[in-house]
Design an enzyme around this catalytic site. Structure first.
Site, mmCIF file in Angstrom:
data_model
loop_
_atom_site.group_PDB
_atom_site.id
_atom_site.type_symbol
_atom_site.label_atom_id
_atom_site.label_comp_id
_atom_site.label_asym_id
_atom_site.label_seq_id
_atom_site.Cartn_x
_atom_site.Cartn_y
_atom_site.Cartn_z
ATOM 1 N N TYR A 279 35.038 58.760 36.408
ATOM 2 C CA TYR A 279 35.415 57.641 37.270
ATOM 3 C C TYR A 279 34.986 57.867 38.711
ATOM 4 O O TYR A 279 34.593 56.922 39.392
ATOM 5 C CB TYR A 279 36.926 57.354 37.172
ATOM 6 C CG TYR A 279 37.228 56.527 35.938
ATOM 7 C CD1 TYR A 279 36.960 55.162 35.919
ATOM 8 C CD2 TYR A 279 37.712 57.103 34.778
ATOM 9 C CE1 TYR A 279 37.173 54.399 34.788
ATOM 10 C CE2 TYR A 279 37.940 56.351 33.635
ATOM 11 C CZ TYR A 279 37.669 54.991 33.646
ATOM 12 O OH TYR A 279 37.876 54.235 32.519
ATOM 13 N N ARG B 280 31.461 56.798 38.827
ATOM 14 C CA ARG B 280 31.312 55.331 38.799
ATOM 15 C C ARG B 280 31.736 54.720 40.133
ATOM 16 O O ARG B 280 31.142 53.753 40.624
ATOM 17 C CB ARG B 280 32.122 54.739 37.648
ATOM 18 C CG ARG B 280 31.516 55.107 36.290
ATOM 19 C CD ARG B 280 32.300 54.516 35.141
ATOM 20 N NE ARG B 280 32.523 53.091 35.303
ATOM 21 C CZ ARG B 280 33.485 52.427 34.686
ATOM 22 N NH1 ARG B 280 34.320 53.048 33.880
ATOM 23 N NH2 ARG B 280 33.628 51.130 34.874
ATOM 24 N N VAL C 8 35.191 45.805 36.611
ATOM 25 C CA VAL C 8 36.212 46.399 37.469
ATOM 26 C C VAL C 8 35.614 46.758 38.834
ATOM 27 O O VAL C 8 36.247 47.414 39.639
ATOM 28 C CB VAL C 8 36.805 47.665 36.791
ATOM 29 C CG1 VAL C 8 37.574 47.283 35.530
ATOM 30 C CG2 VAL C 8 35.712 48.696 36.453
ATOM 31 N N HIS D 98 40.231 43.602 33.196
ATOM 32 C CA HIS D 98 40.280 45.046 32.942
ATOM 33 C C HIS D 98 40.667 45.874 34.166
ATOM 34 O O HIS D 98 40.418 47.075 34.197
ATOM 35 C CB HIS D 98 38.929 45.522 32.374
ATOM 36 C CG HIS D 98 38.653 44.989 30.994
ATOM 37 N ND1 HIS D 98 37.406 45.031 30.399
ATOM 38 C CD2 HIS D 98 39.472 44.388 30.097
ATOM 39 C CE1 HIS D 98 37.486 44.481 29.191
ATOM 40 N NE2 HIS D 98 38.718 44.078 28.992
ATOM 41 N N CYS E 135 54.639 57.631 38.864
ATOM 42 C CA CYS E 135 55.514 56.589 39.421
ATOM 43 C C CYS E 135 54.859 55.209 39.436
ATOM 44 O O CYS E 135 55.517 54.220 39.747
ATOM 45 C CB CYS E 135 55.973 56.978 40.821
ATOM 46 S SG CYS E 135 54.641 57.011 42.038
ATOM 47 N N CYS F 283 49.435 62.192 43.425
ATOM 48 C CA CYS F 283 50.238 61.189 44.137
ATOM 49 C C CYS F 283 50.950 61.839 45.328
ATOM 50 O O CYS F 283 51.550 62.910 45.176
ATOM 51 C CB CYS F 283 51.264 60.599 43.168
ATOM 52 S SG CYS F 283 52.386 59.405 43.909
ATOM 53 N N GLY G 267 26.125 38.294 30.700
ATOM 54 C CA GLY G 267 25.981 39.750 30.755
ATOM 55 C C GLY G 267 27.070 40.530 30.053
ATOM 56 O O GLY G 267 27.492 41.564 30.558
HETATM 57 P P1 OAD Z 1 28.239 46.059 27.775
HETATM 58 O O1 OAD Z 1 27.557 47.247 28.347
HETATM 59 O O2 OAD Z 1 28.863 46.199 26.432
HETATM 60 O O3 OAD Z 1 27.212 44.835 27.675
HETATM 61 C C1 OAD Z 1 26.373 44.477 28.754
HETATM 62 C C2 OAD Z 1 25.566 43.292 28.311
HETATM 63 O O4 OAD Z 1 24.809 42.859 29.415
HETATM 64 C C3 OAD Z 1 24.584 43.565 27.166
HETATM 65 O O5 OAD Z 1 24.713 42.534 26.193
HETATM 66 C C4 OAD Z 1 23.203 43.500 27.845
HETATM 67 O O6 OAD Z 1 22.210 42.972 26.977
HETATM 68 C C5 OAD Z 1 23.487 42.553 28.999
HETATM 69 N N1 OAD Z 1 22.634 42.741 30.190
HETATM 70 C C6 OAD Z 1 22.121 43.882 30.693
HETATM 71 N N2 OAD Z 1 21.466 43.650 31.840
HETATM 72 C C7 OAD Z 1 21.559 42.311 32.088
HETATM 73 C C8 OAD Z 1 21.088 41.447 33.127
HETATM 74 N N3 OAD Z 1 20.380 41.911 34.141
HETATM 75 N N4 OAD Z 1 21.382 40.119 33.038
HETATM 76 C C9 OAD Z 1 22.100 39.639 31.975
HETATM 77 N N5 OAD Z 1 22.554 40.406 30.966
HETATM 78 C C10 OAD Z 1 22.304 41.722 31.023
HETATM 79 O O7 OAD Z 1 29.300 45.571 28.877
HETATM 80 P P2 OAD Z 1 30.553 44.605 28.680
HETATM 81 O O8 OAD Z 1 30.270 43.547 27.694
HETATM 82 O O9 OAD Z 1 30.986 44.220 30.032
HETATM 83 O O10 OAD Z 1 35.967 47.870 29.037
HETATM 84 O O11 OAD Z 1 31.596 45.619 28.076
HETATM 85 C C11 OAD Z 1 32.900 45.172 27.822
HETATM 86 C C12 OAD Z 1 33.903 46.254 28.110
HETATM 87 O O12 OAD Z 1 33.556 47.452 27.410
HETATM 88 C C13 OAD Z 1 33.969 46.707 29.547
HETATM 89 O O13 OAD Z 1 34.742 45.872 30.365
HETATM 90 C C14 OAD Z 1 34.597 48.041 29.413
HETATM 91 C C15 OAD Z 1 33.747 48.577 28.306
HETATM 92 O O14 OAD Z 1 34.244 49.634 27.606
HETATM 93 C C16 OAD Z 1 36.900 48.754 29.375
HETATM 94 O O15 OAD Z 1 36.644 49.731 30.056
HETATM 95 C C17 OAD Z 1 38.256 48.426 28.871
#
Ligand code: OAD
Length: 258
Positions: A76, A79, A112, A128, A139, A164, A204
């Site tokens: 993290y 990131r 996030v 998220h 806490c 904390c 995306g």
């Molecule tokens: P993913 O990494 O699963 O998917 C990203 C998507 O963006 C893929 O379908 C790519 O093809 C697409 N992509 C990449 N570059 C792009 C661009 N320039 N323009 C348009 N599309 C593009 O990410 P999420 O779907 O956000 O959750 O993942 C969902 C959740 O899984 C996240 O919020 C996180 C993760 O684990 C938690 O941490 C709870």
């Protein structure tokens, strides 16, 4: 960074732009792909350097944090360093313009990184949580996180979590981990917006993480037109697919619509 050019017919873009202009209630559901054009790695697909041998599901869980807090915290902090230097891109900005133009607009994001609000979006539901906020694992107190910018280029593999100041328990990021509940009311508000939408833009996201993944089918069942913007094939049957980078396609859509 060089992005793949959009592979979209003029007819499909015109069709989408008309739907956007005519819709009274517009909802956008975004995922990591919209921030890819700001230089942030996605979860599935991009090479995440040090972390590519870990699945997000193996780091983003309460169990992982209990087992190896130093590994999770280091991931993290890396990131956070990337996000600290990232800026909203033209895709984020186009969604601000859609919010300004559409009679009603809700932005539901799985991200996030805070880039939608940084761009100027106002009606944002963050499903998220918030990466740049710490929450005390003891806490529950929330505070802005510290960022070490050097981790962006030189991440470390293990780092003990900060503690904390009130109760000395380890801090964790204020994000939703797999197996945890979404922030109170967020899913309900997102589902309400999706079921009332006339147009849903799905931007995306790989659409594999629930409950967010249920929103597009919900909107479709409720009669909304669904437009999927993604660099990869991602649209289920019945949804209009615009294939290409969000930072290119969203601004083109906005300029055609208005
Ligand atoms: P993913 O990494 O699963 O998917 C990203 C998507 O963006 C893929 O379908 C790519 O093809 C697409 N992509 C990449 N570059 C792009 C661009 N320039 N323009 C348009 N599309 C593009 O990410 P999420 O779907 O956000 O959750 O993942 C969902 C959740 O899984 C996240 O919020 C996180 C993760 O684990 C938690 O941490 C709870």
């Amino acid at each position: 960074m060089r992005l793949p050019a959009a592979d979209v017919s003029d007819d499909a873009l015109d069709d989408a732009a008309r739907a956007l202009r005519d819709a009274r209630r517009v909802v956008a559901l975004t995922g990591a792909g919209i921030s890819a054009d700001s230089g942030l790695p996605t979860f599935r697909g991009a090479k995440n350097g040090l972390w590519q041998r870990f699945a997000p599901e193996d780091l983003a869980t309460p169990e992982a944090f209990a087992r190896e807090p130093d590994l999770v915290w280091a991931w993290y902090q890396w990131r956070r360093a990337l996000v600290a230097r990232a800026r909203p891109n033209a895709g984020h900005v186009a969604l601000v313009e859609i919010e300004r133009r559409a009679p009603a607009f809700t932005l539901v994001t799985q991200n996030v990184d805070g880039l939608h609000r940084a761009a100027g979006s106002r009606n944002v539901i963050t499903l998220h949580g918030e990466l740049m906020t710490d929450r005390c694992s003891g806490c529950g107190n929330e505070t802005p996180c510290d960022v070490d910018p050097s981790f962006a280029d030189a991440p470390v593999e293990r780092l003990d979590p900060a503690r904390c100041v009130d109760c000395a328990a380890p801090l964790r990021p204020a994000v939703v981990w797999f197996g945890e509940r979404l922030p109170a009311g967020a899913l309900e508000a997102a589902a309400e917006a999706a079921s009332a939408a006339e147009l849903l833009l799905v931007v995306g996201t790989s659409g594999v993480v629930y409950p967010a993944a249920a929103l597009a089918p919900l909107a479709q069942r409720s009669g909304a037109r669904v437009i999927v913007i993604n660099t990869d094939p991602a649209a289920p049957p019945g949804m209009l697919e615009l294939r290409g980078p969000a930072s290119e396609l969203l601004p083109r859509l906005v300029s055609l619509a208005w």
